[in-house]
Design a protein around this motif. Structure first.
Motif, PDB file in Angstrom:
ATOM      1  N   GLY A  95     -41.621 -48.282 -14.958  1.00  0.00           N
ATOM      2  CA  GLY A  95     -42.703 -47.394 -14.540  1.00  0.00           C
ATOM      3  C   GLY A  95     -42.985 -47.485 -13.052  1.00  0.00           C
ATOM      4  N   SER A  96     -42.949 -48.687 -12.499  1.00  0.00           N
ATOM      5  CA  SER A  96     -43.230 -48.878 -11.075  1.00  0.00           C
ATOM      6  C   SER A  96     -42.178 -48.198 -10.206  1.00  0.00           C
ATOM      7  N   PHE A  97     -40.906 -48.342 -10.569  1.00  0.00           N
ATOM      8  CA  PHE A  97     -39.854 -47.718  -9.768  1.00  0.00           C
ATOM      9  C   PHE A  97     -39.892 -46.195  -9.896  1.00  0.00           C
ATOM     10  N   CYS A  98     -40.246 -45.702 -11.070  1.00  0.00           N
ATOM     11  CA  CYS A  98     -40.388 -44.253 -11.234  1.00  0.00           C
ATOM     12  C   CYS A  98     -41.477 -43.723 -10.308  1.00  0.00           C
ATOM     13  N   TYR A  99     -42.608 -44.403 -10.256  1.00  0.00           N
ATOM     14  CA  TYR A  99     -43.704 -44.008  -9.370  1.00  0.00           C
ATOM     15  C   TYR A  99     -43.295 -44.136  -7.909  1.00  0.00           C
ATOM     16  N   LEU A 100     -42.538 -45.203  -7.593  1.00  0.00           N
ATOM     17  CA  LEU A 100     -42.077 -45.430  -6.222  1.00  0.00           C
ATOM     18  C   LEU A 100     -41.171 -44.306  -5.741  1.00  0.00           C
ATOM     19  N   PHE A 101     -40.369 -43.739  -6.650  1.00  0.00           N
ATOM     20  CA  PHE A 101     -39.458 -42.658  -6.289  1.00  0.00           C
ATOM     21  C   PHE A 101     -40.120 -41.283  -6.353  1.00  0.00           C
ATOM     22  N   GLY A 102     -41.439 -41.257  -6.517  1.00  0.00           N
ATOM     23  CA  GLY A 102     -42.170 -39.994  -6.456  1.00  0.00           C
ATOM     24  C   GLY A 102     -42.527 -39.390  -7.794  1.00  0.00           C
ATOM     25  N   GLY A 103     -42.420 -40.133  -8.869  1.00  0.00           N
ATOM     26  CA  GLY A 103     -42.782 -39.622 -10.183  1.00  0.00           C
ATOM     27  C   GLY A 103     -44.283 -39.497 -10.363  1.00  0.00           C
ATOM     28  N   SER A 104     -44.695 -38.619 -11.242  1.00  0.00           N
ATOM     29  CA  SER A 104     -46.117 -38.426 -11.529  1.00  0.00           C
ATOM     30  C   SER A 104     -46.599 -39.499 -12.502  1.00  0.00           C
ATOM     31  N   PHE A 105     -47.867 -39.431 -12.861  1.00  0.00           N
ATOM     32  CA  PHE A 105     -48.426 -40.387 -13.811  1.00  0.00           C
ATOM     33  C   PHE A 105     -47.712 -40.284 -15.156  1.00  0.00           C
ATOM     34  N   TYR A 106     -47.437 -39.055 -15.596  1.00  0.00           N
ATOM     35  CA  TYR A 106     -46.775 -38.872 -16.887  1.00  0.00           C
ATOM     36  C   TYR A 106     -45.311 -39.347 -16.826  1.00  0.00           C
ATOM     37  N   ASP A 107     -44.668 -39.120 -15.683  1.00  0.00           N
ATOM     38  CA  ASP A 107     -43.308 -39.632 -15.515  1.00  0.00           C
ATOM     39  C   ASP A 107     -43.294 -41.153 -15.606  1.00  0.00           C
ATOM     40  N   THR A 108     -44.276 -41.784 -14.960  1.00  0.00           N
ATOM     41  CA  THR A 108     -44.376 -43.246 -14.989  1.00  0.00           C
ATOM     42  C   THR A 108     -44.593 -43.751 -16.399  1.00  0.00           C
ATOM     43  N   PHE A 109     -45.403 -43.034 -17.157  1.00  0.00           N
ATOM     44  CA  PHE A 109     -45.669 -43.435 -18.546  1.00  0.00           C
ATOM     45  C   PHE A 109     -44.396 -43.370 -19.386  1.00  0.00           C
ATOM     46  N   VAL A 110     -43.633 -42.284 -19.221  1.00  0.00           N
ATOM     47  CA  VAL A 110     -42.389 -42.136 -19.991  1.00  0.00           C
ATOM     48  C   VAL A 110     -41.394 -43.223 -19.593  1.00  0.00           C
ATOM     49  N   SER A 111     -41.286 -43.523 -18.296  1.00  0.00           N
ATOM     50  CA  SER A 111     -40.378 -44.577 -17.843  1.00  0.00           C
ATOM     51  C   SER A 111     -40.804 -45.938 -18.382  1.00  0.00           C
ATOM     52  N   PHE A 112     -42.106 -46.162 -18.462  1.00  0.00           N
ATOM     53  CA  PHE A 112     -42.601 -47.421 -19.032  1.00  0.00           C
ATOM     54  C   PHE A 112     -42.145 -47.570 -20.480  1.00  0.00           C
TER      55      PHE A 112
END
Length: 260
Positions: A131-148
């Motif tokens: 989730g952290s790397f997804c957010y770091l690469f510009g992902g949204s909150f929902y993207d971060t949740f899915v990656s988590f």
């Protein structure tokens, strides 16, 4: 026990310390230094060691006559920093003062059984890392949740499912990356998430061989080309397996979408 047999026991313990450091991701020059400290502390004569990324070669001279050599094959494995730190601390103690043989042996046994964290903690940390790397690469909150979620599923698969299947490391990386890619695609198609590419990048990031690549470059800079080459090839194969798994999963999704 005769003096010759005692020295052979000491020799086995010193090489065991070196192979233990190597199997947990220790640096080559630190392994050499630790074994030399141990040999000096135990009074071994003419101790010589040569270490590469997946093997330890060592020799001693006993009573000025008997020449003994030991070869320890060490398969490439993931890094366990808590054991490496404990072994480095033991080598510092050996360098500062003499230790009794039994104390060294007991310390090595304790380090060998040392665990950094439970499997559950590793699974949760994998999710947080994804989730952290997804957010770091510009992902949204929902993207971060899915990656988590994908990161949690990935390490659950690697720690709980793969050992039961007894499949090679290469296949586990291909299967793991393909599985989380399909999971990310499924959740994205259900409307959860905004950027599929950022979700997938974050999800597979726990598999990326960052430490092996760093160690390989360091080995090259230290003119240890054999160890650097072994680790670099292993890292490239791992990265290729991740890419293959993602590519296969995306292709499967396209085929499924075409059939539907």
């Amino acid at each position: 026990m005769t003096d010759s047999k005692r020295q052979l026991e000491y020799f086995k313990t010193v090489t065991h310390m070196g192979s233990l450091m190597l199997s947990n991701g220790g640096e080559i020059f630190r392994i050499n230094a630790a074994m030399n400290y141990g040999a000096r502390s135990l009074g071994l004569k003419d101790f010589n060691a040569y270490v590469i990324a997946n093997a330890v070669f060592a020799s001693i001279t006993i009573d000025g006559e008997l020449y003994s050599t030991r070869i320890c094959y060490v398969p490439l494995a993931s890094t366990n920093l808590c054991r490496v730190e404990a072994l480095n601390e033991l080598s510092r103690k050996l360098a500062s003062k003499n230790f009794e043989y039994e104390d060294i042996k007991d310390e090595l046994k304790n380090i060998e059984n040392l665990e950094s964290s439970s499997k559950l903690i590793k699974v949760i940390c994998s999710g947080l890392g994804s989730g952290s790397f997804c957010y770091l690469f510009g992902g949204s909150f929902y993207d971060t949740f899915v990656s988590f979620i994908a990161g949690v599923v990935l390490y659950f698969f690697l720690l709980y499912i793969v050992p039961k299947l007894s499949i090679p490391k290469i296949m586990s990386y291909i299967a793991g990356s393909a599985m989380v890619t399909l999971l990310c695609h499924t959740l994205y198609s259900l409307g959860i998430g905004n950027y599929l590419d950022k979700i997938i990048i974050g999800a597979i990031f726990p598999l990326v061989p960052g430490i092996p690549i760093t160690n390989a470059i360091r080995n090259f800079l230290e003119n240890d080309h054999v160890s650097g080459l072994i680790r670099m090839v292993d890292a490239i194969i791992t990265a290729t397996c991740i890419a293959a798994g993602v590519g296969v999963a995306l292709r499967i999704w396209i085929i499924i979408g075409g059939l539907i």
